[in-house]
Design a protein around this motif. Structure first.
Motif, short mmCIF file in Angstrom:
data_model
loop_
_atom_site.label_atom_id
_atom_site.label_comp_id
_atom_site.label_asym_id
_atom_site.label_seq_id
_atom_site.Cartn_x
_atom_site.Cartn_y
_atom_site.Cartn_z
N GLN A 188 0.88 -1.17 0.00
CA GLN A 188 0.00 0.00 0.00
C GLN A 188 0.91 1.21 0.00
OE1 GLN A 188 -2.75 0.04 3.34
NE2 GLN A 188 -4.37 0.83 2.04
N VAL A 189 1.07 1.83 -1.15
CA VAL A 189 2.07 2.88 -1.29
C VAL A 189 1.41 4.21 -1.63
CG1 VAL A 189 3.77 1.19 -2.08
CG2 VAL A 189 2.48 2.50 -3.77
N ILE A 190 2.11 5.30 -1.29
CA ILE A 190 1.66 6.62 -1.65
C ILE A 190 2.84 7.41 -2.20
CG2 ILE A 190 1.95 7.53 0.72
CD1 ILE A 190 -0.53 9.34 0.08
N ASP A 191 2.64 8.03 -3.36
CA ASP A 191 3.70 8.81 -3.97
C ASP A 191 4.01 10.02 -3.10
OD1 ASP A 191 4.78 11.00 -5.84
OD2 ASP A 191 4.79 9.25 -7.17
N VAL A 192 5.29 10.32 -2.93
CA VAL A 192 5.71 11.41 -2.06
C VAL A 192 5.08 12.74 -2.46
CG1 VAL A 192 7.83 11.83 -3.40
CG2 VAL A 192 7.71 12.52 -0.99
N ALA A 213 -3.01 8.38 5.34
CA ALA A 213 -2.63 8.79 3.99
C ALA A 213 -1.96 7.60 3.33
CB ALA A 213 -1.71 10.00 4.02
N VAL A 214 -2.78 6.72 2.78
CA VAL A 214 -2.29 5.47 2.21
C VAL A 214 -2.91 5.26 0.84
CG1 VAL A 214 -1.86 4.38 4.44
CG2 VAL A 214 -4.10 4.16 3.38
N GLY A 215 -2.20 4.50 0.01
CA GLY A 215 -2.70 4.19 -1.31
C GLY A 215 -3.71 3.06 -1.28
N ASP A 216 -4.19 2.70 -2.46
CA ASP A 216 -5.06 1.54 -2.57
C ASP A 216 -4.21 0.27 -2.44
OD1 ASP A 216 -7.33 3.11 -3.09
OD2 ASP A 216 -6.87 3.17 -5.25
N PRO A 217 -4.74 -0.76 -1.78
CA PRO A 217 -3.99 -2.01 -1.68
C PRO A 217 -3.74 -2.61 -3.06
CG PRO A 217 -5.81 -1.97 -0.11
CD PRO A 217 -6.02 -0.81 -1.04
N VAL A 218 -2.54 -3.11 -3.26
CA VAL A 218 -2.21 -3.77 -4.53
C VAL A 218 -1.47 -5.06 -4.21
CG1 VAL A 218 -0.08 -2.42 -4.74
CG2 VAL A 218 -1.03 -3.52 -6.77
N GLY A 219 -1.81 -6.13 -4.90
CA GLY A 219 -1.14 -7.40 -4.70
C GLY A 219 0.34 -7.28 -5.03
N ARG A 286 -1.98 8.84 -7.68
CA ARG A 286 -1.65 8.62 -9.07
C ARG A 286 -1.44 7.14 -9.34
NH1 ARG A 286 3.13 12.33 -9.92
NH2 ARG A 286 2.17 13.35 -8.12
N PRO A 287 -1.55 6.69 -10.58
CA PRO A 287 -1.34 5.27 -10.88
C PRO A 287 0.04 4.81 -10.43
CG PRO A 287 -2.31 6.42 -12.77
CD PRO A 287 -1.93 7.47 -11.76
N VAL A 288 0.10 3.59 -9.91
CA VAL A 288 1.37 3.06 -9.42
C VAL A 288 2.40 2.97 -10.54
CG1 VAL A 288 2.50 1.05 -8.39
CG2 VAL A 288 0.31 1.83 -7.49
N GLU A 290 2.82 5.00 -12.93
CA GLU A 290 3.42 6.32 -13.11
C GLU A 290 4.52 6.55 -12.08
OE1 GLU A 290 2.15 11.02 -12.58
OE2 GLU A 290 0.62 9.58 -13.21
N THR A 291 4.25 6.17 -10.84
CA THR A 291 5.28 6.31 -9.81
C THR A 291 6.46 5.39 -10.09
OG1 THR A 291 3.65 6.96 -8.14
CG2 THR A 291 5.73 6.10 -7.33
N LEU A 292 6.21 4.19 -10.59
CA LEU A 292 7.30 3.29 -10.95
C LEU A 292 8.18 3.90 -12.04
CD1 LEU A 292 5.43 -0.13 -10.97
CD2 LEU A 292 7.41 0.42 -9.55
N ALA A 293 7.57 4.52 -13.03
CA ALA A 293 8.35 5.14 -14.11
C ALA A 293 9.18 6.31 -13.58
CB ALA A 293 7.42 5.61 -15.23
N ARG A 294 8.60 7.12 -12.72
CA ARG A 294 9.33 8.23 -12.10
C ARG A 294 10.48 7.70 -11.25
NH1 ARG A 294 7.19 12.78 -9.80
NH2 ARG A 294 6.78 11.73 -7.82
N THR A 295 10.20 6.63 -10.54
CA THR A 295 11.21 6.05 -9.66
C THR A 295 12.35 5.43 -10.47
OG1 THR A 295 9.53 5.61 -7.98
CG2 THR A 295 11.59 4.39 -7.80
N LEU A 296 12.03 4.77 -11.58
CA LEU A 296 13.08 4.17 -12.41
C LEU A 296 14.02 5.24 -12.95
CD1 LEU A 296 14.43 1.81 -13.81
CD2 LEU A 296 12.73 2.01 -15.65
N ALA A 297 13.48 6.36 -13.40
CA ALA A 297 14.34 7.44 -13.89
C ALA A 297 15.29 7.90 -12.79
CB ALA A 297 13.48 8.60 -14.39
N ASP A 298 14.78 8.00 -11.57
CA ASP A 298 15.61 8.40 -10.43
C ASP A 298 16.63 7.33 -10.10
OD1 ASP A 298 16.16 10.10 -8.01
OD2 ASP A 298 15.38 8.32 -6.98
N GLU A 299 16.24 6.06 -10.16
CA GLU A 299 17.17 4.96 -9.90
C GLU A 299 18.31 4.96 -10.91
OE1 GLU A 299 17.40 2.48 -7.60
OE2 GLU A 299 15.78 3.31 -6.40
#
Length: 329
Positions: A188-192, A213-219, A286-288, A290-299
């Motif tokens: 259960q994640v939330i974008d910063v 302040a939590v995201g929607d649960p995702v498997g 926001r869609p997870v 989208e956050t994954l794509a933002r995070t990958l660029a940062d990684e």
């Protein structure tokens, strides 16, 4: 003009909150130790919260909003003593780790909190936040918002947890990646930036109360599949059972030699907490992907093969994969 004081304001989340306020045209002051610069447009006041006079430079004026993110109960209490009468509204950033149990799916803000022990003894993160919350309620009553985030994720994450997976799939390329068995596990994640935007919004409206302040649960299986697709991984995904991972000293959740976001099976409530109040208050999620794509660029910018605070070193992972392969042969 709105006058905002952020206690901190130069770290990952507190800096984002300060930025959101400056974007609205507020006059933002950040009280911090001065090891990092304040966000563009904000004023930095240098102060160490361990010092008795830490708040002297900001206690002589009135504030429309004060934001505190500290997990040190003594710092929170001293800030309230110095500043509670100088602000119209206070937002305290707590955590879902304050809850006493993690076995009830869908629990909301009314769930039981961890008990407090000896105030002079060392407290774990959750109990420290419980004590800090109590200070806020006692000092401010109906002039405070208490925000309890879950796992905060996105670019710049200093914990290295969420970014591990999309970064590891990218680093592995066409190589194998070790995962836990993800069935009936989740996150259960939330974008910063969604969280920072929400904190600014409730401060602007002077909303009071407690909110998860939590995201929607995702498997976890879905999250790992999305991370793999975003990273363009073409190798094999190799799951290992809990007992095998534990026997080979792989840790749950976070920290060195861990598989981040992997939780014990008896904690379904940790990743399924209610976010109804957050949604009703207009909180964005926001869609997870989208956050994954933002995070990958940062990684990629920080280095996919860098030393991490959480996760397995690639060399350790490959060694474990070899052992797992030998067992299955």
């Amino acid at each position: 003009m709105t006058d905002v004081l952020v206690l901190g304001g130069t770290g990952w989340l507190s800096g984002r909150i300060a930025e959101k306020w400056t974007d609205t045209g507020a006059a933002v002051t950040c009280l911090a130790r001065g090891r990092r610069e304040a966000p563009y447009g904000a004023t930095l006041v240098v102060g160490d919260r361990d010092d008795p006079g830490a708040y002297d430079a900001v206690a002589g004026r009135d504030w429309d909003e004060i934001v505190d993110i500290s997990s040190n109960p003594a710092h929170v209490a001293s800030a309230l003593e110095a500043l509670a009468d100088r602000t119209r509204h206070w937002t305290y950033i707590s955590t879902v780790s304050v809850y006493a149990t993690n076995d009830e799916p869908g629990a909301d803000e009314s769930a039981e909190l961890l008990p407090l022990g000896d105030p002079d003894a060392d407290e774990d993160y959750g109990r420290a936040k419980v004590r800090a919350e109590a200070s806020v309620r006692d000092s401010l009553g109906f002039r405070a918002a208490i925000v309890r985030p879950g796992l905060i994720v996105g670019p710049g994450d200093p914990t290295d947890r969420f970014g591990y997976w999309v970064g590891r799939f990218a680093l592995a390329g066409d190589g194998d990646v070790l995962t836990p068995e993800a069935t009936e596990r989740g996150a259960q994640v939330i974008d910063v930036d969604d969280l920072a935007e929400f904190v600014q919004a409730i401060g602007r409206e002077r909303w009071t109360g407690v909110v998860n302040a939590v995201g929607d649960p995702v498997g976890l299986d879905r999250l790992l599949a999305d991370a793999r697709e975003v990273a363009g991984h073409t190798g094999a995904v190799v799951p290992a059972a809990d007992a095998w991972l534990e026997a080979h000293d792989v840790a749950y959740w976070a920290g060195p030699r861990s598989l981040p976001l992997w939780l014990p099976a008896d904690m379904p409530g940790f990743w399924t907490r209610s976010n109804t109040a957050y949604r009703l208050l207009g909180g964005r999620l926001r869609p997870v992907r989208e956050t994954l794509a933002r995070t990958l660029a940062d990684e990629r910018e920080r280095g996919l093969d860098r030393e991490r605070r959480a996760g397995l070193a690639r060399s350790d992972e490959l060694a474990l994969l070899d052992l797992l392969g030998d067992r299955r042969a």
